[in-house]
Design an enzyme around this catalytic site. Structure first.
Site, PDB file in Angstrom:
ATOM      1  N   THR A  29       0.900  -1.146  -0.037  1.00 17.48           N
ATOM      2  CA  THR A  29       0.074   0.018   0.179  1.00 17.48           C
ATOM      3  C   THR A  29       0.870   1.374  -0.137  1.00 17.48           C
ATOM      4  O   THR A  29       0.408   2.365  -0.316  1.00 17.48           O
ATOM      5  CB  THR A  29      -0.830   0.014   1.147  1.00 17.48           C
ATOM      6  N   CYS A  52     -37.359   7.104 -10.691  1.00 15.17           N
ATOM      7  CA  CYS A  52     -37.010   5.803 -10.106  1.00 15.17           C
ATOM      8  C   CYS A  52     -37.864   4.644 -10.349  1.00 15.17           C
ATOM      9  O   CYS A  52     -38.870   4.802 -10.102  1.00 15.17           O
ATOM     10  CB  CYS A  52     -36.681   5.842  -8.781  1.00 15.17           C
ATOM     11  N   CYS A  55     -39.239   3.254  -7.043  1.00 14.54           N
ATOM     12  CA  CYS A  55     -39.771   4.080  -5.924  1.00 14.54           C
ATOM     13  C   CYS A  55     -41.491   3.578  -5.955  1.00 14.54           C
ATOM     14  O   CYS A  55     -41.929   2.935  -6.849  1.00 14.54           O
ATOM     15  CB  CYS A  55     -39.833   5.435  -6.122  1.00 14.54           C
ATOM     16  N   HIS A 121     -35.983   6.250  -1.365  1.00  8.81           N
ATOM     17  CA  HIS A 121     -35.060   6.172  -2.364  1.00  8.81           C
ATOM     18  C   HIS A 121     -33.749   6.728  -1.888  1.00  8.81           C
ATOM     19  O   HIS A 121     -32.540   6.044  -2.274  1.00  8.81           O
ATOM     20  CB  HIS A 121     -35.532   7.376  -3.176  1.00  8.81           C
ATOM     21  N   ASN A 185     -25.610  -5.212  -5.339  1.00 10.47           N
ATOM     22  CA  ASN A 185     -24.379  -4.475  -5.945  1.00 10.47           C
ATOM     23  C   ASN A 185     -24.760  -3.081  -5.172  1.00 10.47           C
ATOM     24  O   ASN A 185     -25.852  -2.579  -5.451  1.00 10.47           O
ATOM     25  CB  ASN A 185     -24.636  -4.538  -7.463  1.00 10.47           C
ATOM     26  N   CYS A 192     -23.926  -0.947  -9.943  1.00 12.65           N
ATOM     27  CA  CYS A 192     -25.315  -0.691  -9.555  1.00 12.65           C
ATOM     28  C   CYS A 192     -25.660   0.633 -10.225  1.00 12.65           C
ATOM     29  O   CYS A 192     -25.190   1.778 -10.372  1.00 12.65           O
ATOM     30  CB  CYS A 192     -25.476  -0.288  -8.028  1.00 12.65           C
ATOM     31  N   SER A 193     -26.947   0.209 -10.839  1.00 15.31           N
ATOM     32  CA  SER A 193     -27.524   1.220 -11.985  1.00 15.31           C
ATOM     33  C   SER A 193     -28.691   2.104 -11.424  1.00 15.31           C
ATOM     34  O   SER A 193     -29.150   2.878 -11.881  1.00 15.31           O
ATOM     35  CB  SER A 193     -27.844   0.601 -13.197  1.00 15.31           C
ATOM     36  N   HIS A 196     -31.642   3.411  -5.610  1.00 16.96           N
ATOM     37  CA  HIS A 196     -32.797   2.975  -4.732  1.00 16.96           C
ATOM     38  C   HIS A 196     -32.139   1.967  -4.103  1.00 16.96           C
ATOM     39  O   HIS A 196     -31.912   0.708  -4.534  1.00 16.96           O
ATOM     40  CB  HIS A 196     -34.149   2.940  -5.296  1.00 16.96           C
ATOM     41  N   HIS A 198     -31.740  -1.733  -2.942  1.00 17.78           N
ATOM     42  CA  HIS A 198     -32.266  -2.881  -3.344  1.00 17.78           C
ATOM     43  C   HIS A 198     -31.279  -4.142  -3.527  1.00 17.78           C
ATOM     44  O   HIS A 198     -30.276  -3.740  -3.750  1.00 17.78           O
ATOM     45  CB  HIS A 198     -33.138  -2.767  -4.752  1.00 17.78           C
ATOM     46  N   GLN A 200     -30.819  -8.212  -5.401  1.00 20.27           N
ATOM     47  CA  GLN A 200     -31.602  -9.189  -6.615  1.00 20.27           C
ATOM     48  C   GLN A 200     -31.627 -10.449  -6.081  1.00 20.27           C
ATOM     49  O   GLN A 200     -30.670 -11.082  -5.126  1.00 20.27           O
ATOM     50  CB  GLN A 200     -30.761  -8.890  -7.808  1.00 20.27           C
ATOM     51  N   GLU A 351      -4.078 -10.167 -11.273  1.00 18.81           N
ATOM     52  CA  GLU A 351      -5.415 -10.989 -10.609  1.00 18.81           C
ATOM     53  C   GLU A 351      -6.061 -11.654 -11.612  1.00 18.81           C
ATOM     54  O   GLU A 351      -6.694 -12.790 -11.073  1.00 18.81           O
ATOM     55  CB  GLU A 351      -6.181  -9.908  -9.928  1.00 18.81           C
TER      56      GLU A 351
END
Ligand SMILES: O=P(O)(O)O[C@H]1O[C@H](CO)[C@@H](O)[C@H](O)[C@H]1O
Ligand SMILES: O=P(O)(O)O[C@H]1O[C@H](CO)[C@@H](O)[C@H](O)[C@H]1O
Lengths: 382, 382
Positions: A29, A52, A55, A121, A185, A192-193, A196, A198, A200, A351
């Site tokens: 580091t 959204c 919502c 939201h 995500n 994440c798009s 709000h 959430h 999956q 990686e």
């Protein structure tokens, strides 16, 4: 304490859950950073966003309208990666030998659900007290229960469940599936798009690679030692303490010995729990507490909306009684930030091509995360 | 043609090189995107940057000064992930059984090199004609040759090499190592911290996971079928054509059947080549041509500086004669962009927790990349 020398030398650590190794370079580091920095995420979002698609009361892409839900809400993703209905894939009859050896495919059916954590939201799990996270855990449990194959020994357990959410309030599939992957995500850095809050849940007719590998390893360990791999691991970590970030009566949060991501943690139940449906009402609340602790500490660490992907591994929806019994419920958190709100650890060239590599030890990460208890930083600001 | 149905249904494909599966969801690019977008990389960099630690004549972090090199230049990374000298890791004698089962580690020694492709700060491989990429391939070859263990059958081949770069011009290690991973991280999106065109080569005393898995699979295939896995695969792809992006006499570029990244390609020699030192002078130039084709097409695809991680897999520096013979040289390119210069494919929640997932088929990606031949877009602008 591990041999203290591991704080100073490059070494590999073994992940018994996936039977793989990773490279640890504790001194690394110190290098300067001229690369990409993430924008510090001090967004001020409204509590309700008319644009959204998550919502309450809003319309979604395919035209459906969200109910005016008060806690959680689940629906089938309008752009699902897998579907319940599609033609079967039949392997091309004309294929010669090489083709069937080297161009192998199989059809996958399933359902992709989206599940909101809150009608608001502008909150995240880190902002929500454990009692407000509990409805999400209840919903996960109901969703999982609704998808259990009738031949799964867990079906009987699910039938006895007392949950504040009825079968009808969670989606019910048309078919039997093999596995349900619940994941979140969080943050733009993790793809994440929509901010709000959430997660999956993707159910598939096939067993995905990662939980599949873990189940094989768990089975091997149990066969060899007569005990559960993760039960033994928890025992060891509780005795050693140096990777324990936090615990309550039922769960422990550790930076696992084999962590790849800088501040990766593993949430583990202290007793053998095969899947969500095995948890008692009190344990569900304690899991909510653990999730609240992890996400709040993450945000406190660099005083930002800390991005991560998290996911639950548990017993398959369908499987042999042996496989169900071998499964040990746990939750992974994989966060990409390394040094600050804006500097990520990139898992790239070496990686991807060679082996995962990390720059601080899990023991060092544990010390940092332990120090991040206390109130959420942004509540202290206001 | 593969069963055309795979263009429409969700399916899994098998990667015989790593013995793993991935999920393909061809219809999924239709979903809207409100998430993170990468800044369109139309940077105008100077040919020489006095602050760059890779430009000729400049000083580096630890104080060393770069020579006024004219083609390529290699040095040991000032912030190496592995080092030649460090104390040995001896497993704690006091450890009980659980500890040695579940907290396993091993020391790793090695060297991390940085290798510049050009003295010019503002070019990329896509801008360089094949003849200007050739010195890099010669340098890789010399570097690899310098690190071969004396007992490696490839040492004798290396001794006969006629290279326009002498042993002394490339770094020589103090010790014998097991593997050399050559890789490039291109672009800020792939964690590259300096735009000066360069790659890295990490040698390690241990075999890293990815090439290790591939070598096991190659060995198994050869044992079962008496032929090389990748030789058979090339034969199949050349016959089928639908995943072939480009080829010359010695190399073929394919979007592999099992590609994870949207525009992932594999560069393969048409004859069995174990490692860089097996290539003839003409083949080295043809490899330069292949790399130029891939990188130029990538940039043309979305008219941007296309980010990627690339890497070479080849025979280990040290290994059994059997293992060396089983190795089949190849080069992977893993690029994250999916839809445009600014929209990436994120390999996050489901991908990390469950299984890699892609949104277009490799056959669709092939068609796109084939259409990107012709002059580099930015040369047409000026
Ligand atoms: O060595 P660099 O270019 O500074 O660092 C980059 O490549 C390394 C090897 O893939 C990664 O470990 C780093 O996370 C990445 O930022
Ligand atoms: O479904 P979303 O949130 O739009 O998409 C996100 O999560 C998916 C599952 O991990 C990934 O496949 C996508 O690349 C990512 O952007």
């Amino acid at each position: 304490m591990p041999a203290k020398i591991l704080d100073d030398i490059s070494h590999r650590r073994y992940n018994p859950l996936t039977d793989s190794w990773l490279l640890v370079s504790p001194h690394r580091t110190k290098r300067p950073w001229q690369g990409q920095q993430e924008g510090a995420a001090v967004t001020t979002l409204p509590e309700y966003d008319p644009k959204c698609y998550l919502c309450p009361g809003n319309s979604r892409a395919a035209g459906d309208k969200n109910p005016n839900y008060e806690q959680t809400f689940a629906f089938v993703n309008d752009y699902s990666a897998v579907k319940e209905q599609q033609p079967d894939y039949e392997v091309d009859q004309s294929s010669d030998d090489l083709e069937s050896l080297l161009l192998r495919a199989q059809g996958v059916k399933g359902v992709c659900y989206v599940l909101t954590f809150s009608p608001k939201h502008n909150v995240t799990l880190a902002d929500m007290p454990a009692k407000d996270i509990l409805p999400t855990i209840n919903h996960w449990t109901r969703l999982y229960a609704n998808h259990l194959s009738p031949s799964n020994p867990l079906s009987a357990v699910a039938a006895q469940l007392q949950l504040p959410i009825s079968m009808e309030e969670a989606p019910v599939p048309k078919d039997n599936y093999r596995y349900m992957q619940i994941f979140e995500n969080k943050g733009a850095a993790m793809g994440c798009s929509n901010p709000h809050p959430h997660c999956q849940a993707w159910t598939t007719s096939t067993m995905p690679e990662e939980p599949g590998k873990e189940l094989v390893q768990m089975a091997k360990y149990r066969q060899q030692h007569g005990r559960h791999l993760l039960a033994d691991y928890i025992k060891l970590e509780l005795a050693k303490e140096e990777r324990v970030v936090w615990q309550n009566d039922s769960f422990v949060v550790v930076c696992p010995w084999w962590a790849i991501w800088p501040f990766e943690v593993l949430v583990l139940p202290k007793r053998h729990v095969r899947a969500l449906v095995d948890l008692t009402a009190d344990e569900r609340l304690q899991l909510a507490e653990a999730i609240q602790e992890v996400t709040r500490r993450y945000d406190n660490l660099f005083e930002c909306h800390f991005p991560y992907s998290s996911g639950i591994h548990q017993a398959p929806l369908d499987g042999t009684p042996e496989e169900i019994e071998n499964a040990y419920f746990h939750m992974h958190f994989y966060p990409p930030l390394l040094r600050s709100a804006t500097v990520k650890k990139f898992l790239v060239g070496f990686e991807l091509m060679a082996e995962p590599q990390r720059d601080i030890t899990p023991e060092q990460a544990t010390i940092r995360l332990r120090a991040c208890d206390g109130e959420l930083y942004r509540n202290k600001l206001s």
